[in-house]
Design a protein around this motif. Structure first.
Motif, PDB file in Angstrom:
ATOM      1  N   GLY A  45     109.926 -42.504 116.097  1.00 51.65           N
ATOM      2  CA  GLY A  45     110.221 -42.783 114.699  1.00 51.65           C
ATOM      3  C   GLY A  45     111.364 -41.918 114.205  1.00 51.65           C
ATOM      4  O   GLY A  45     112.211 -41.490 114.992  1.00 51.65           O
ATOM      5  N   GLU A  46     111.359 -41.645 112.897  1.00 46.91           N
ATOM      6  CA  GLU A  46     112.448 -40.884 112.295  1.00 46.91           C
ATOM      7  C   GLU A  46     111.900 -39.836 111.332  1.00 46.91           C
ATOM      8  O   GLU A  46     110.905 -40.058 110.654  1.00 46.91           O
ATOM      9  CB  GLU A  46     113.382 -41.827 111.531  1.00 46.91           C
ATOM     10  N   ILE A  47     112.584 -38.698 111.292  1.00 47.06           N
ATOM     11  CA  ILE A  47     112.257 -37.611 110.368  1.00 47.06           C
ATOM     12  C   ILE A  47     113.419 -37.535 109.382  1.00 47.06           C
ATOM     13  O   ILE A  47     114.569 -37.344 109.786  1.00 47.06           O
ATOM     14  CB  ILE A  47     112.092 -36.277 111.119  1.00 47.06           C
ATOM     15  N   ASP A  48     113.125 -37.675 108.094  1.00 46.08           N
ATOM     16  CA  ASP A  48     114.203 -37.685 107.097  1.00 46.08           C
ATOM     17  C   ASP A  48     114.885 -36.325 106.969  1.00 46.08           C
ATOM     18  O   ASP A  48     116.107 -36.247 106.957  1.00 46.08           O
ATOM     19  CB  ASP A  48     113.676 -38.115 105.729  1.00 46.08           C
ATOM     20  N   ILE A  49     114.099 -35.249 106.852  1.00 50.92           N
ATOM     21  CA  ILE A  49     114.679 -33.920 106.666  1.00 50.92           C
ATOM     22  C   ILE A  49     113.920 -32.899 107.509  1.00 50.92           C
ATOM     23  O   ILE A  49     112.687 -32.855 107.475  1.00 50.92           O
ATOM     24  CB  ILE A  49     114.632 -33.471 105.188  1.00 50.92           C
ATOM     25  N   VAL A  50     114.678 -32.077 108.232  1.00 47.83           N
ATOM     26  CA  VAL A  50     114.123 -30.917 108.932  1.00 47.83           C
ATOM     27  C   VAL A  50     114.739 -29.689 108.260  1.00 47.83           C
ATOM     28  O   VAL A  50     115.961 -29.579 108.157  1.00 47.83           O
ATOM     29  CB  VAL A  50     114.470 -30.921 110.443  1.00 47.83           C
ATOM     30  N   ALA A  51     113.876 -28.799 107.778  1.00 49.54           N
ATOM     31  CA  ALA A  51     114.356 -27.606 107.084  1.00 49.54           C
ATOM     32  C   ALA A  51     113.698 -26.367 107.675  1.00 49.54           C
ATOM     33  O   ALA A  51     112.666 -26.447 108.352  1.00 49.54           O
ATOM     34  CB  ALA A  51     114.057 -27.709 105.588  1.00 49.54           C
ATOM     35  N   GLU A  61     109.289 -36.379 104.943  1.00 50.28           N
ATOM     36  CA  GLU A  61     109.560 -37.790 104.735  1.00 50.28           C
ATOM     37  C   GLU A  61     109.904 -37.911 103.249  1.00 50.28           C
ATOM     38  O   GLU A  61     109.236 -37.307 102.405  1.00 50.28           O
ATOM     39  CB  GLU A  61     108.324 -38.631 105.076  1.00 50.28           C
ATOM     40  N   VAL A  62     110.943 -38.649 102.925  1.00 46.56           N
ATOM     41  CA  VAL A  62     111.369 -38.798 101.529  1.00 46.56           C
ATOM     42  C   VAL A  62     111.173 -40.249 101.117  1.00 46.56           C
ATOM     43  O   VAL A  62     111.613 -41.168 101.810  1.00 46.56           O
ATOM     44  CB  VAL A  62     112.851 -38.393 101.349  1.00 46.56           C
ATOM     45  N   LYS A  63     110.510 -40.435  99.986  1.00 51.37           N
ATOM     46  CA  LYS A  63     110.353 -41.766  99.396  1.00 51.37           C
ATOM     47  C   LYS A  63     110.951 -41.708  98.001  1.00 51.37           C
ATOM     48  O   LYS A  63     110.657 -40.806  97.222  1.00 51.37           O
ATOM     49  CB  LYS A  63     108.881 -42.184  99.330  1.00 51.37           C
ATOM     50  N   SER A  64     111.795 -42.684  97.692  1.00 53.53           N
ATOM     51  CA  SER A  64     112.537 -42.671  96.436  1.00 53.53           C
ATOM     52  C   SER A  64     112.263 -43.911  95.610  1.00 53.53           C
ATOM     53  O   SER A  64     111.967 -44.979  96.139  1.00 53.53           O
ATOM     54  CB  SER A  64     114.040 -42.601  96.708  1.00 53.53           C
ATOM     55  N   GLY A  65     112.381 -43.739  94.295  1.00 53.81           N
ATOM     56  CA  GLY A  65     112.244 -44.846  93.355  1.00 53.81           C
ATOM     57  C   GLY A  65     112.956 -44.496  92.059  1.00 53.81           C
ATOM     58  O   GLY A  65     113.493 -43.391  91.912  1.00 53.81           O
ATOM     59  N   ARG A  66     112.958 -45.403  91.147  1.00 57.45           N
ATOM     60  CA  ARG A  66     113.588 -45.195  89.848  1.00 57.45           C
ATOM     61  C   ARG A  66     112.558 -44.636  88.868  1.00 57.45           C
ATOM     62  O   ARG A  66     111.399 -45.064  88.890  1.00 57.45           O
ATOM     63  CB  ARG A  66     114.136 -46.502  89.281  1.00 57.45           C
ATOM     64  N   GLN A  67     112.987 -43.687  88.026  1.00 63.70           N
ATOM     65  CA  GLN A  67     112.107 -43.198  86.967  1.00 63.70           C
ATOM     66  C   GLN A  67     111.727 -44.381  86.083  1.00 63.70           C
ATOM     67  O   GLN A  67     112.553 -45.220  85.767  1.00 63.70           O
ATOM     68  CB  GLN A  67     112.808 -42.131  86.121  1.00 63.70           C
ATOM     69  N   GLY A  68     110.459 -44.422  85.707  1.00 60.38           N
ATOM     70  CA  GLY A  68     110.000 -45.523  84.868  1.00 60.38           C
ATOM     71  C   GLY A  68     109.738 -46.795  85.634  1.00 60.38           C
ATOM     72  O   GLY A  68     109.417 -47.822  85.048  1.00 60.38           O
ATOM     73  N   GLY A  69     109.875 -46.733  86.962  1.00 55.11           N
ATOM     74  CA  GLY A  69     109.599 -47.907  87.791  1.00 55.11           C
ATOM     75  C   GLY A  69     108.120 -48.267  87.764  1.00 55.11           C
ATOM     76  O   GLY A  69     107.270 -47.456  87.392  1.00 55.11           O
ATOM     77  N   TRP A  70     107.803 -49.438  88.193  1.00 51.89           N
ATOM     78  CA  TRP A  70     106.430 -49.932  88.106  1.00 51.89           C
ATOM     79  C   TRP A  70     105.546 -49.528  89.286  1.00 51.89           C
ATOM     80  O   TRP A  70     104.363 -49.820  89.304  1.00 51.89           O
ATOM     81  CB  TRP A  70     106.414 -51.437  87.930  1.00 51.89           C
ATOM     82  N   PHE A  71     106.122 -48.859  90.277  1.00 53.57           N
ATOM     83  CA  PHE A  71     105.288 -48.439  91.405  1.00 53.57           C
ATOM     84  C   PHE A  71     105.615 -47.009  91.800  1.00 53.57           C
ATOM     85  O   PHE A  71     106.674 -46.478  91.488  1.00 53.57           O
ATOM     86  CB  PHE A  71     105.463 -49.386  92.607  1.00 53.57           C
ATOM     87  N   ASN A  72     104.678 -46.385  92.480  1.00 48.70           N
ATOM     88  CA  ASN A  72     104.854 -45.025  92.992  1.00 48.70           C
ATOM     89  C   ASN A  72     105.459 -45.129  94.393  1.00 48.70           C
ATOM     90  O   ASN A  72     104.864 -45.751  95.278  1.00 48.70           O
ATOM     91  CB  ASN A  72     103.505 -44.313  93.042  1.00 48.70           C
ATOM     92  N   PRO A  73     106.623 -44.516  94.615  1.00 55.12           N
ATOM     93  CA  PRO A  73     107.244 -44.595  95.943  1.00 55.12           C
ATOM     94  C   PRO A  73     106.334 -44.096  97.068  1.00 55.12           C
ATOM     95  O   PRO A  73     106.448 -44.557  98.210  1.00 55.12           O
ATOM     96  CB  PRO A  73     108.488 -43.708  95.816  1.00 55.12           C
TER      97      PRO A  73
END
Length: 121
Positions: A45-51, A61-73
């Motif tokens: 698979g894939e790892i979004d960020i290694v720190a 793992e990073v999940k993104s969405g718009r503020q005020g969007g109708w679902f939780n990323p």
């Protein structure tokens, strides 16, 4: 395929995800993390960020969405995706001989007008 090619994000959701990852990286760096890898792919698979911070590794793992969007990323993280992510992290740690690590999910809610008003959970 050339492994050194820069990943091209073409769809709206891919571009939103890319912006979310950029915001997450900036946030982590402000918190004192050294980002050592992004979009690390292996056969599992894939790892979004290694720190890295204070002799400890962090895999996000990073999940993104718009503020005020109708679902939780975060709802996009199915049990199957979580499993693939964890196996990818374990493989990376085995290959790189990393013993101390933490895995996490960063949820980024991007503001429509300015990145400065965006939030991270």
């Amino acid at each position: 395929m050339n492994p050194y090619m820069i990943k091209q994000f073409t769809s709206y959701t891919q571009r939103l995800g890319e912006k979310g990852e950029e915001y997450a990286v900036t946030h982590l760096e402000k918190e004192g993390f050294l980002v050592v890898g992004r979009n690390i792919a292996n056969k599992y698979g894939e790892i979004d960020i290694v720190a890295h911070k204070k002799k400890h590794y962090y895999f996000y793992e990073v999940k993104s969405g718009r503020q005020g969007g109708w679902f939780n990323p975060a709802d996009n993280m199915s049990p199957k995706k979580i499993g693939k992510f964890l196996v990818s992290v374990e493989h990376y740690c085995l290959v790189h001989r990393i013993k101390q690590y933490t895995v996490g999910l960063l949820v980024v809610r991007l503001c429509e007008t300015t990145i400065d008003d965006s939030t991270i959970e």
